[in-house]
Motif scaffolding. Structure first.
Motif, PDB file in Angstrom:
ATOM      1  N   MET A 175       0.843  -1.187   0.000  1.00 49.02           N
ATOM      2  CA  MET A 175       0.000   0.000   0.000  1.00 49.02           C
ATOM      3  C   MET A 175       0.876   1.234   0.000  1.00 49.02           C
ATOM      4  SD  MET A 175      -2.919   1.171   2.750  1.00 49.02           S
ATOM      5  CE  MET A 175      -3.862  -0.312   2.413  1.00 49.02           C
ATOM      6  N   GLY A 176       0.586   2.201  -0.860  1.00 47.08           N
ATOM      7  CA  GLY A 176       1.401   3.389  -0.958  1.00 47.08           C
ATOM      8  C   GLY A 176       1.246   4.281   0.255  1.00 47.08           C
ATOM      9  N   ALA A 177       2.208   5.184   0.391  1.00 47.32           N
ATOM     10  CA  ALA A 177       2.167   6.123   1.502  1.00 47.32           C
ATOM     11  C   ALA A 177       0.988   7.073   1.354  1.00 47.32           C
ATOM     12  CB  ALA A 177       3.484   6.902   1.561  1.00 47.32           C
ATOM     13  N   GLU A 178       0.449   7.507   2.487  1.00 46.35           N
ATOM     14  CA  GLU A 178      -0.686   8.419   2.482  1.00 46.35           C
ATOM     15  C   GLU A 178      -0.256   9.777   1.930  1.00 46.35           C
ATOM     16  OE1 GLU A 178      -3.935  10.332   5.628  1.00 46.35           O
ATOM     17  OE2 GLU A 178      -2.386   8.910   6.285  1.00 46.35           O
ATOM     18  N   ARG A 179      -1.070  10.347   1.067  1.00 44.34           N
ATOM     19  CA  ARG A 179      -0.751  11.621   0.438  1.00 44.34           C
ATOM     20  C   ARG A 179      -0.819  12.757   1.460  1.00 44.34           C
ATOM     21  NH1 ARG A 179      -4.000  15.560  -1.641  1.00 44.34           N
ATOM     22  NH2 ARG A 179      -3.109  16.912  -3.265  1.00 44.34           N
ATOM     23  N   THR A 180       0.170  13.630   1.416  1.00 44.62           N
ATOM     24  CA  THR A 180       0.190  14.790   2.303  1.00 44.62           C
ATOM     25  C   THR A 180      -0.770  15.850   1.786  1.00 44.62           C
ATOM     26  OG1 THR A 180       2.508  14.375   2.849  1.00 44.62           O
ATOM     27  CG2 THR A 180       1.635  16.561   3.347  1.00 44.62           C
ATOM     28  N   PRO A 181      -1.719  16.312   2.605  1.00 46.52           N
ATOM     29  CA  PRO A 181      -2.657  17.347   2.146  1.00 46.52           C
ATOM     30  C   PRO A 181      -1.916  18.636   1.773  1.00 46.52           C
ATOM     31  CG  PRO A 181      -3.410  16.347   4.199  1.00 46.52           C
ATOM     32  CD  PRO A 181      -2.021  15.871   3.976  1.00 46.52           C
ATOM     33  N   VAL A 182      -2.417  19.310   0.755  1.00 45.15           N
ATOM     34  CA  VAL A 182      -1.845  20.570   0.287  1.00 45.15           C
ATOM     35  C   VAL A 182      -2.836  21.686   0.589  1.00 45.15           C
ATOM     36  CG1 VAL A 182      -1.025  21.886  -1.710  1.00 45.15           C
ATOM     37  CG2 VAL A 182      -0.522  19.432  -1.528  1.00 45.15           C
ATOM     38  N   VAL A 183      -2.359  22.717   1.273  1.00 47.78           N
ATOM     39  CA  VAL A 183      -3.193  23.862   1.647  1.00 47.78           C
ATOM     40  C   VAL A 183      -2.616  25.105   0.991  1.00 47.78           C
ATOM     41  CG1 VAL A 183      -4.110  25.244   3.548  1.00 47.78           C
ATOM     42  CG2 VAL A 183      -3.771  22.781   3.847  1.00 47.78           C
ATOM     43  N   ALA A 184      -3.428  25.820   0.237  1.00 48.19           N
ATOM     44  CA  ALA A 184      -3.000  27.050  -0.417  1.00 48.19           C
ATOM     45  C   ALA A 184      -3.208  28.221   0.534  1.00 48.19           C
ATOM     46  CB  ALA A 184      -3.784  27.276  -1.707  1.00 48.19           C
ATOM     47  N   LEU A 185      -2.217  29.108   0.609  1.00 50.04           N
ATOM     48  CA  LEU A 185      -2.308  30.325   1.414  1.00 50.04           C
ATOM     49  C   LEU A 185      -2.431  31.507   0.464  1.00 50.04           C
ATOM     50  CD1 LEU A 185      -2.160  31.437   4.352  1.00 50.04           C
ATOM     51  CD2 LEU A 185       0.273  31.823   3.942  1.00 50.04           C
ATOM     52  N   MET A 186      -3.549  32.216   0.541  1.00 47.18           N
ATOM     53  CA  MET A 186      -3.830  33.286  -0.411  1.00 47.18           C
ATOM     54  C   MET A 186      -4.277  34.543   0.320  1.00 47.18           C
ATOM     55  SD  MET A 186      -5.914  31.182  -3.338  1.00 47.18           S
ATOM     56  CE  MET A 186      -5.832  32.587  -4.444  1.00 47.18           C
ATOM     57  N   SER A 195      -9.971  20.548  10.703  1.00 46.79           N
ATOM     58  CA  SER A 195     -11.381  20.158  10.752  1.00 46.79           C
ATOM     59  C   SER A 195     -11.995  20.127   9.362  1.00 46.79           C
ATOM     60  CB  SER A 195     -12.163  21.119  11.652  1.00 46.79           C
ATOM     61  OG  SER A 195     -11.691  21.073  12.981  1.00 46.79           O
ATOM     62  N   VAL A 196     -11.612  21.089   8.521  1.00 51.38           N
ATOM     63  CA  VAL A 196     -12.128  21.110   7.150  1.00 51.38           C
ATOM     64  C   VAL A 196     -11.590  19.931   6.358  1.00 51.38           C
ATOM     65  CG1 VAL A 196     -12.070  22.399   4.974  1.00 51.38           C
ATOM     66  CG2 VAL A 196     -12.551  23.590   7.108  1.00 51.38           C
ATOM     67  N   LEU A 197     -10.296  19.650   6.494  1.00 59.06           N
ATOM     68  CA  LEU A 197      -9.698  18.543   5.746  1.00 59.06           C
ATOM     69  C   LEU A 197     -10.237  17.190   6.202  1.00 59.06           C
ATOM     70  CD1 LEU A 197      -5.975  19.726   5.526  1.00 59.06           C
ATOM     71  CD2 LEU A 197      -7.604  19.564   3.647  1.00 59.06           C
ATOM     72  N   ASP A 198     -10.533  17.056   7.506  1.00 61.48           N
ATOM     73  CA  ASP A 198     -11.026  15.784   8.038  1.00 61.48           C
ATOM     74  C   ASP A 198     -12.523  15.598   7.829  1.00 61.48           C
ATOM     75  OD1 ASP A 198      -8.488  15.177   8.865  1.00 61.48           O
ATOM     76  OD2 ASP A 198      -8.774  15.932  10.905  1.00 61.48           O
ATOM     77  N   GLY A 199     -13.191  16.633   7.320  1.00 59.82           N
ATOM     78  CA  GLY A 199     -14.626  16.523   7.101  1.00 59.82           C
ATOM     79  C   GLY A 199     -15.458  16.804   8.322  1.00 59.82           C
ATOM     80  N   GLU A 200     -14.831  17.221   9.437  1.00 57.29           N
ATOM     81  CA  GLU A 200     -15.588  17.547  10.639  1.00 57.29           C
ATOM     82  C   GLU A 200     -16.403  18.828  10.447  1.00 57.29           C
ATOM     83  OE1 GLU A 200     -12.797  17.759  13.794  1.00 57.29           O
ATOM     84  OE2 GLU A 200     -12.077  15.687  13.540  1.00 57.29           O
ATOM     85  N   THR A 201     -15.876  19.747   9.651  1.00 58.60           N
ATOM     86  CA  THR A 201     -16.578  20.980   9.295  1.00 58.60           C
ATOM     87  C   THR A 201     -16.907  20.925   7.814  1.00 58.60           C
ATOM     88  OG1 THR A 201     -15.385  22.237  10.989  1.00 58.60           O
ATOM     89  CG2 THR A 201     -16.462  23.490   9.230  1.00 58.60           C
ATOM     90  N   LEU A 202     -18.172  21.065   7.468  1.00 54.50           N
ATOM     91  CA  LEU A 202     -18.607  20.994   6.078  1.00 54.50           C
ATOM     92  C   LEU A 202     -18.981  22.398   5.597  1.00 54.50           C
ATOM     93  CD1 LEU A 202     -20.836  17.774   6.218  1.00 54.50           C
ATOM     94  CD2 LEU A 202     -18.450  17.977   5.477  1.00 54.50           C
ATOM     95  N   PRO A 203     -18.105  23.035   4.834  1.00 49.00           N
ATOM     96  CA  PRO A 203     -18.412  24.383   4.356  1.00 49.00           C
ATOM     97  C   PRO A 203     -19.579  24.368   3.358  1.00 49.00           C
ATOM     98  CG  PRO A 203     -16.057  23.882   4.163  1.00 49.00           C
ATOM     99  CD  PRO A 203     -16.763  22.592   4.431  1.00 49.00           C
TER     100      PRO A 203
END
Length: 415
Positions: free
Chosen positions: A1-12, A164-172
Motif C-alpha cells: 500500500m502506498g504512503a498516504e498523500r500529504t494534504p496541500v493547503v494554499a495560502l492566499m 477540521s475542514v480537511l477531516d470533514g468535521e466541518t462541512l463548508p
C-alpha cells in the motif's frame, strides 16, 4: 500500500495583509515579507503541523482578484483550477474587509474547502472597527478565525480549523455570487458544474457580450456582494481611516508627493552608502589582516607556495573583500526598506509611479525593484574604503591567473 498523500493547503490573500507573516508563523520558515513584484510569484512551500499530522502549505502570490490580468493572478488561479489544493487559507485584512472579500468570494467559486484568517484584528480594535464573526461565517458559509499573526494570536485556532475542514468535521457551504441574468442563464444552459461553467464563459462569453464586458460584469457582481456582506458584518466609525486619509493627501499629492518620495529615498541611499564606510573599513582591515597568520599556518603545514597563494590570495582575500564590500550596505539598506514597507509607504510609492511606468509598458511595483538595483551600483563607486578594496580584488585574481601560467607580474599594482 502506498504512503498516504500529504494534504496541500494554499495560502492566499491580497498584498499587504500579513500573508507571509502567517506563512512564517505556521511553518517556521523565514521568507522575506516585502511586497515588490515577483517575490512569491512561484509560490513558496512549507510544512505545518496539526496534531502530529503534516500538511504542505503553499504561499501563493498576493493578488486582489482571480481574473488573470497579471502573472501573480494567473499563478494563483491556475493553482486552484488545476485541483492541486485540498483546502485554502484566505488571509484578510480586518481593517478593510470589504476589499478583501472580493478575492474570497472568487476563491469560493473554485474551492469550497476554505478557512478565512481574519488578520490584523489588533489594528482593527485600535481603529474601533467591530466585526461580527458569527454573522460573517453565516454570510460566507465557511469558518472564519480572527488572528493577529504578528503577535501569534489565533494561529492555533486557525490550524485546528484547517484540520477540521480537511477531516470533514466541518462541512463548508460557501455562498455564491449573484451574477446578472445573462451570465446565470449561460451557466445553467452549459450543463457543467458552476466553477467549470464560469471558467468556460471566460473563454467563450455569452452572445452579445465581449470578454471585457463579461469580466467587468463579473467583477462588479463580486464587489456588490462584498459590499452587502461588509454592511451586514462590519461596524466602523466614520472617521476610522481619517488619519490615513490625511497622510495620503500629503504623500500622494501632486505638489508634495514626488518631492517627498525622492527626498526619502535619497535619505535611505545616503544612510546606506555613507553609513557603510566605517563597518566596511573595519571588516576589510580585520579580515584581510588575517592573511598573514593564515599564510604562516598553511606554510607550516608544508603546502607548496603556489597552493598557499591560491588559498590565501585567491580564496580568502577575495572572500574577505566581497564580504567587506557587500555586507555593510545590505545590513543597512534592507532593514530601512523593511521599515518603509511595514509603515505602508512602499505600496504608495508603487501607486504614485504606476502611471509613469505604464507609459513604458511596465508596472509601478517595478520601481521598488529598481530601488534595489540602484542601491548596488553606487556601493562601490562612492565608498572610499570599497574603492580601495576593489583593486585588491582584481590584483588577487589576476595574480592567480598569472601564477598558473608561470608568469611574473610586478608587485606594484597601479590602480
Amino acid at each position: 500500500m502506498g504512503a498516504e498523500r500529504t494534504p496541500v493547503v494554499a495560502l492566499m490573500g491580497n498584498p499587504n495583509v500579513g500573508k507571509s507573516t502567517v506563512f512564517n508563523a505556521l511553518t517556521g520558515a523565514r521568507q522575506h515579507t516585502g511586497n515588490w513584484s515577483g517575490k512569491t510569484v512561484s509560490g513558496a512551500r512549507g510544512t505545518m503541523q496539526c496534531g502530529g499530522r503534516e500538511m504542505t502549505l503553499v504561499d501563493l502570490p498576493g493578488t486582489y482578484s482571480l481574473r488573470p490580468r497579471s502573472a501573480e493572478e494567473r499563478v494563483a488561479r491556475d493553482f486552484l483550477a488545476d485541483g492541486e489544493a485540498d483546502a485554502a487559507v484566505l488571509v484578510a485584512d480586518a481593517t478593510c474587509l470589504e476589499r478583501n472579500l472580493i478575492l474570497i468570494l472568487q476563491v469560493l467559486e473554485l474551492l469550497p474547502n476554505v478557512v478565512v484568517c481574519l488578520n490584523l484584528m489588533d489594528e482593527a480594535r485600535k481603529k474601533h472597527i467591530h466585526i461580527d464573526i458569527p454573522a460573517l461565517e453565516r454570510e460566507l458559509g465557511v469558518p472564519v478565525v480572527p488572528c493577529a499573526a504578528r503577535r501569534g494570536r489565533g494561529l492555533p485556532a486557525l490550524t485546528q480549523a484547517v484540520c477540521s475542514v480537511l477531516d470533514g468535521e466541518t462541512l463548508p457551504s460557501p455562498t455564491a455570487i449573484r451574477y446578472p441574468v445573462e451570465i446565470e442563464n449561460a451557466v445553467h444552459a452549459s450543463g457543467l458544474a458552476r466553477a467549470e461553467a464560469l471558467a468556460a464563459l471566460s473563454e467563450h462569453p455569452p452572445e452579445g457580450l465581449s470578454a471585457q464586458q463579461l469580466d467587468d460584469w463579473m467583477t462588479a457582481a463580486a464587489a456588490l456582494r462584498a459590499e452587502e456582506i461588509a454592511l451586514t458584518c462590519v461596524q466602523s466609525p466614520a472617521d476610522a481611516d481619517a488619519r490615513d486619509r490625511r497622510i495620503d493627501r500629503i504623500l500622494l499629492s501632486r505638489r508634495f508627493g514626488l518631492p517627498l518620495m525622492l527626498l526619502l529615498l535619497a535619505l535611505v541611499f545616503y544612510i546606506t552608502l555613507f553609513g557603510a564606510n566605517i563597518p566596511s573599513e573595519w571588516l576589510g582591515e580585520h579580515l584581510l589582516g588575517l592573511s598573514v597568520p593564515l599564510t604562516a599556518f598553511l606554510s607550516a603545514l608544508g603546502l607548496p607556495p603556489f597552493v598557499v597563494s591560491l588559498l590565501v590570495d585567491g580564496l580568502w582575500r577575495v572572500l574577505a573583500t566581497v564580504v567587506s564590500v557587500m555586507l555593510p550596505p545590505m545590513a543597512i539598506f534592507f532593514p530601512l526598506f523593511t521599515l518603509l514597507e511595514d509603515a505602508g509607504y512602499l505600496p504608495r510609492v508603487a501607486f504614485q509611479l504606476d502611471h509613469a511606468f505604464r507609459r513604458a509598458h511596465a508596472c509601478g511595483k517595478q520601481s521598488l525593484t529598481m530601488c534595489l538595483g540602484q542601491k548596488r551600483m553606487p556601493s562601490y563607486v562612492l565608498l572610499p574604503p570599497i574603492r580601495t578594496l576593489l583593486p585588491n580584488l582584481y590584483k588577487n585574481v589576476f595574480s592567480i591567473l598569472c601564477r598558473a601560467k608561470k608568469l611574473h607580474i610586478s608587485s606594484d599594482f597601479r590602480q
